[in-house]
Each structure stands twice: as C-alpha cells, then as structure tokens.
Design an enzyme around this catalytic site. Sequence first.
Site, mmCIF file in Angstrom:
data_model
loop_
_atom_site.group_PDB
_atom_site.id
_atom_site.type_symbol
_atom_site.label_atom_id
_atom_site.label_comp_id
_atom_site.label_asym_id
_atom_site.label_seq_id
_atom_site.Cartn_x
_atom_site.Cartn_y
_atom_site.Cartn_z
ATOM 1 N N GLU A 52 -19.650 26.568 -45.777
ATOM 2 C CA GLU A 52 -18.802 25.385 -45.738
ATOM 3 C C GLU A 52 -19.669 24.104 -44.933
ATOM 4 O O GLU A 52 -19.149 22.887 -45.197
ATOM 5 C CB GLU A 52 -17.639 25.207 -45.384
ATOM 6 C CG GLU A 52 -16.868 25.967 -46.239
ATOM 7 C CD GLU A 52 -16.280 27.737 -45.551
ATOM 8 O OE1 GLU A 52 -17.262 28.148 -45.670
ATOM 9 O OE2 GLU A 52 -15.512 28.125 -46.801
ATOM 10 N N PHE A 114 -1.050 33.852 -44.484
ATOM 11 C CA PHE A 114 -3.009 34.005 -45.006
ATOM 12 C C PHE A 114 -3.962 32.721 -45.395
ATOM 13 O O PHE A 114 -3.991 32.712 -46.421
ATOM 14 C CB PHE A 114 -2.926 35.282 -45.915
ATOM 15 C CG PHE A 114 -4.875 35.955 -46.060
ATOM 16 C CD1 PHE A 114 -5.535 36.497 -44.887
ATOM 17 C CD2 PHE A 114 -5.261 35.635 -47.522
ATOM 18 C CE1 PHE A 114 -7.412 36.896 -44.783
ATOM 19 C CE2 PHE A 114 -6.402 35.553 -47.333
ATOM 20 C CZ PHE A 114 -7.636 36.458 -46.576
ATOM 21 N N GLN A 115 -4.865 32.669 -44.732
ATOM 22 C CA GLN A 115 -5.861 31.879 -44.693
ATOM 23 C C GLN A 115 -4.788 29.838 -43.977
ATOM 24 O O GLN A 115 -5.664 29.224 -45.234
ATOM 25 C CB GLN A 115 -6.706 31.557 -46.132
ATOM 26 C CG GLN A 115 -7.689 32.970 -45.356
ATOM 27 C CD GLN A 115 -8.538 32.743 -46.914
ATOM 28 O OE1 GLN A 115 -8.654 32.423 -48.209
ATOM 29 N NE2 GLN A 115 -9.952 33.581 -46.454
ATOM 30 N N LYS A 164 -1.977 24.318 -53.134
ATOM 31 C CA LYS A 164 -2.186 25.895 -54.544
ATOM 32 C C LYS A 164 -1.371 25.400 -55.128
ATOM 33 O O LYS A 164 -1.634 25.110 -56.641
ATOM 34 C CB LYS A 164 -2.553 27.767 -54.595
ATOM 35 C CG LYS A 164 -3.124 28.039 -55.425
ATOM 36 C CD LYS A 164 -3.702 29.566 -55.144
ATOM 37 C CE LYS A 164 -4.207 30.178 -56.297
ATOM 38 N NZ LYS A 164 -4.637 31.296 -55.568
#
Lengths: 584, 187
Positions: A52, A114-115, A164
């Site tokens: 990234e 998570f993440q 998301k």
Amino acid sequence: MTRQMTGAKMVVQALKDQGVDTVFGYPGGAVLPIYDEIFQQNDIRHILVRHEQGAVHAAEGYARSTGKVGVALVTSGPGATNAVTGLTDALLDSIPILVLTGQVPTFMIGSDAFQEADTVGITRPCTKHNWLAKDTDTLAETLHQAFHVAQSGRPGPVLVDIPKDVQFANGTYTAPEKSDTSIYAPETKGDITAINELVEALEKAERPVFYTGGGVINSGPKASKLLRELVDATGIPITSTLMGLGAYPASGENWLGMLGMHGLYEANMAMHDCDLMINIGARFDDRITGLISAFSPGSKKVHIDIDPSSINKVIPADIPIVGDVESVLTDILKVWKARGRTVNREAIAKWQSQISDWRKVECLKYVQEGKTIKPQYALERLEALTKDHDRYITTEVGQHQMWAAQYLGFEDPNRWMTSGGLGTMGYGTPASIGAQVAHPDSLVINVAGEASWLMNMQEMGTAVQFRLPVKQFILNNERLGMVRQWQELLHGERYSHSWSEALPDFVKLAEAFGAKGILCSDPDDLDDAIMEMINYDGPVIFDCLVEKHENCFPMIPSGKPHNEMLLGEASTQGVIQAGGAVMV
Amino acid sequence: MAALKIKKGSTSHSAYNLRPNFSDEVETHTLAVLVDNEPGVLARVIGLFSGRGYNIESLTVAEVDHTGHLSRITVVTTGTPQVIEQIKAQLGRIVPVHAVHDLTVEGASVERELALFKVAGTGEKRVEALRLADIFRANAVDSTLESFVFELTGTPSKIDAFADLMRPLGLIEVARTGVAALSRGAE
C-alpha cells in the site's frame, strides 16, 4: 433526476465524474464491494501495486507529473496504516492525493474487529483533511468535497474512510456540481497594496534574488510561464528549492541552480548577500535557511505563499503576500509593466558580475579518474544522454538525490519528483511507476541509491505486470551514503550500520522479476550501458557500481549560515560544532 | 579546497535581532474558535496543539448554534507573539474551522469561568468558609453538617484567589469549567 446506487458504485461514479482515469490500489476484505464495481467497468484503470505504501507514492508520482489529483484505494487496518508514510510524504510536499480506505462495518467500529484500525484518528495529523463516511446518502458529496480540498489552496493529501456496510447500502448519488464545496475556500488573490510595495522594492533593488519553491509548480504551468516572463524581463537571478526545480529552466540565463544544504555556492551566496529576496511558493525550510539567526542578514524579504501559516513561521516577512502564485505573478507583472518596467539595471549588472565571480568557484567540480565511476560522472552522462528525451525523473532519498538535483537539468515543471519534506527512502520506485502510468510513452527514470531502492523494490512486479518501462538507475556504493557522510563528518568516522554486506545481485533480481538487468562498473562502458537502458522497451534495473566513499558537496553544515559552505574534502575538518551536531 | 574567505560584516549580526515586531516575551491569549460541530473536530484542534508543541492553559467546548451545527472552542494559550500568530494561522487552516478570534487583541472582552469547591470542616473554620463565600458571592449548592459545595463564577484569577482562601479552611476538591469568553460591545 436522483440516482440511486450502492456506496461502492458511488465511489466509482464519483471518480469518473472527477475525471479520474487511474487508481493505484490493493484489495482486501473491507474494500471488496468497490473492487467488484471496478471489475464491472472500463473507464477507470486500476494498477495493482505490491504494497500500500507503493500505491500512495505512485499516486503522488501520478499527481506531480500531471498536476491532477492522484488516487489510491486500500483496505482497512494494515492497508490504511501502510498508507500513512505516503500520506505524510504528500502532506509535507503539498501533493494533491486522495486515499480511499475500506473500514469495518459501522456497527463493528470500536469492537477491535478483524483488520480494524482507527484510520481517521491515525491519519488526522498526516492529511490535510479526512472523513469517515458513515452514511451512503452523503458519501458522494464527501468524495467531491475531498477532491475539492485536495486541490484547492495549498494542495495536500485527503482520506475518505468508507465502512463496508456503507459500500453495500443504497443511497442517492450527488453530482460534483451539486456538492457543497463552500466548506473550504482559501484566498487566492494577493493583496494589491503589498504587491505594489513589492514592485517598488523590485524597481530599486541593487542585489535582488528570486527564491522559488514547489508552490510555483503546484500553482500550475501558467505560474511557471509567468515566472519566466518576470525573471527574464527583469534580469534578476533566480534560485529554487529542491521542490521547485523546473519552474524556471536550468538552461535559462538567470538560473543560479538549486540553493540550500547541498545547493550551489553561487545560489547560497546570492541568498546571503542579496538586498531583496523574493520568495515565491517556498517555505524557508531548515534545509534552505541554515543558521536562522544569520540567514540573509541584509535583505528585505518578500514572501508569497498561499498558506497564511507559512508566513512568519520561520523567517519574518517584510512584505507578506498571501495568494496563489499564478494570480500574484499576474498582478506583479501588470503593476510592474504599468509603472514603466523599471529595474536598477546598472546595479543588477554589477550584482550579476559578482555572481559570475562566485560561479568561478565551480562548486560542482569533481575528478573522474581511474577505473571507478564517480556518482557525479554517472549523472552527468545520464543527463547528456537523456536530456533531449521526453523525460521524467524521480529519486529516492540520500546522496544520489542531491547529486541528481545538482547534475540533472530541468527545463519544465512537473518533470522532477522527489521526496523533499519527509525524505522518504523508497519513494522513487513507486513514484516512477505513477509517472509512467500517466506518461506511457515518456522516458521515466528513477535515480536511486541501492539502500533506498530496496525499500520498495517489490513494485518492480507492478512495473512488469503493467508493462511500464521504468528505468531504475541505481548508484550503488554499497553504503547508506548520506548516513556514512554524516558519520564521517560528525561521529568520528564510526560507520555504525551504514553499509550493506548482503546486497542482492541486481541483474539476477531484475531477471527474477521479468525485467532487464544491466551492470556497469567501468566508466568507459557507461555511455553504452546507459544507451542500452534507454533503448530497451521495458523496465530496467541498472546497477551502476560507483565510488564507495564519495561525499556530497557543496554542503552547508548544520548550524552554519549560507556563506560558510564546505566545498570539498579538505574543508571538512572540525567544521561542525556541538550546536550543529544535534540538528539533522 | 581551503575554507573560503568571506567578506567581514555580513554575518556579524542578525537583522532579526534588530526587528521589534516579534518580542520573545511569553503572552497569554484567549482564542475563540468557531467550528463545525462534527465528530473529531476537537481532536483536530487539540492534536494541532500537542503535535506542534503549543500550550493549552484551559479549554472549553460546546455547541452554540444547534441549527447551524456550530460549536465554540475557547482556548487559553501562552506563547511568544510569533508562536501565537502561528497558532492562529494553523487553526485557520483546519477545514472545519470557520473563524479564529483572538479576544486578547481584538478589543475588550469578558472572560468567565465557573468552579465548584468542596470544603469540609466544622466549628470556626466552617463559619469562616461561609463568610468568605459570601464576600466572593459564591453560592452554597450543597450542604451537610461537615461540608459545603460552593459555586463560584468569575475570572480565572478570582477563582484562584477563592481557592487559595479555602485551602486552609478544608478545601477537598475543585472542579473548574475553563474559560468562556466574548468580546464586549454590540459587534
């Protein structure tokens, strides 16, 4: 007509409406809906990077070589944290980029999912502004505002964090022209009274100098054109920071060369002894000023900057002008012409002759002898063999970067991309990829040191995959050259961890990536090898073995004023005192 | 090459030392910062202060215009005039910041702070605490047989003075709101 669509589709639509043709990115769980939309269209090209950080630097290279906003797309958590170095780099160099990050769904934020990372919190101090898009209905407007903030006023990096569930949900799309951009409206027109005062000072000045920076480049090609007109009409000498190279052509007759810590002797002496300093789009960085209390003691200082916080931050301005360079230069030329195009020709001729005397010092002189390539020689040959090409140069950070700035000539803006403010090793390779994507038929060369180059070498995979014929010109001294130089000058020649004992075979490495490798160690072979690099239609890693202990001169040691430059090895003994040693 | 011989005189003094416009004296300024009432805006403002090494003496923040989604941050800061100018310019650069007013230099202003004092004691000390509270026009907002909670509004120095007086009389705890300030007059 209102348009309903998912948040993910809105992202792609907003990018299209903003004229984006390329996105640099790396997929992951929290951006899958956006990647699904990218898959189903052909207007926006996605360049898959290998890390990234590479995506953000590539976006910077794209932005700096085109003047447009560069766009990177990464996932949540590690994707976002890996983008932080690039964002900080773009903040310090005022580069307009937009980084889109995925985020865990809104109902999981704060649960250590998570993440999950607090992306907006982490990037708050390293962006010009950032947003957490919590609602699909306002997502499109936020994206348009982000583009507006990135490129208005003093440009900079912005980030939009998109959970998301916001990507999946349906909402109403807002077009760019319907978006409220009044949230950010910096002043671009300079105060006319101050501009008049500047013109009066310019007419009388006996030893004037223009000191220009990245602000001229950021203002756009017209600003560079106006600058050239003003400089050539007045005959006033001009120097530039590392960031501003190319705004005035290196072949121009009033060009002094770069100034600052590793700037040219004549440029620094002119800054020190001038009676009128006209700073256009530069910020009195510590690499430029040297010892502040002894910085250009006898001059009246004009400071033109679009960012009011740059004025009086380091050096008090006698005539401060807040405004966009293009607009201010237009007004300066208008006023100066209306008042009769006067300058103190006689005094300036004398000043120019003083500058000619300083030039005779030949501060960039070096000796190329024997069978070892001097890095300066390698760059001189690179310049001679590539200057007539349609050429873009990026660099890494260190000695090679300073030598590139000294020995390569830039005739136009947007042709030179280097990490100036942050000094990010690993910038050059991805930046060269970004520049090459924007200019597929041009010659893009990353002038690198082997240590910097290794920091983002994974991006060779990107170059090969997307058939980007970037040339990685590595000046290999098997040392962290600038660190080694400072250890020599400041730390009793104790070379603590400033060399690499296990370097890869760069030719084999190139072949492993599917690129071409060229090794050159003999000065007699150099020209042929460089020509082979230029003529190869594909990415090249050029391993140029150079003198291992060459120091970069001239140099203003930390804590010294402009007129106490070191010009070569003999002048370095005991010059940096305790006060200077604490500075970087 | 030997070190260069440079004409004398050019570095013997710095022109900036001669300039009177920026003194080195540390001043205290009260800034009123009008911001969009949105998540993270306070973090942007205080992050600027901590990130650039500026001082915060006191800080108050609350929404002041519900329909316009505007909040007012009042921050008391210290620094040399050059640093104060930098703070204002840096604040002005934050995208959700609408306006920055330096109430210390932009004409006269009123400053007020509210404080609560818990004072415990019996006998003569308790009587004395109540007497002083009366002089300072502090209100007792809570009372038991061994304690008072006083509410006092005033300038920071008045609140400091009252705290000094209460300390020997059994001061246990103080809560202060920080300064709220407005310019005087119709503007």
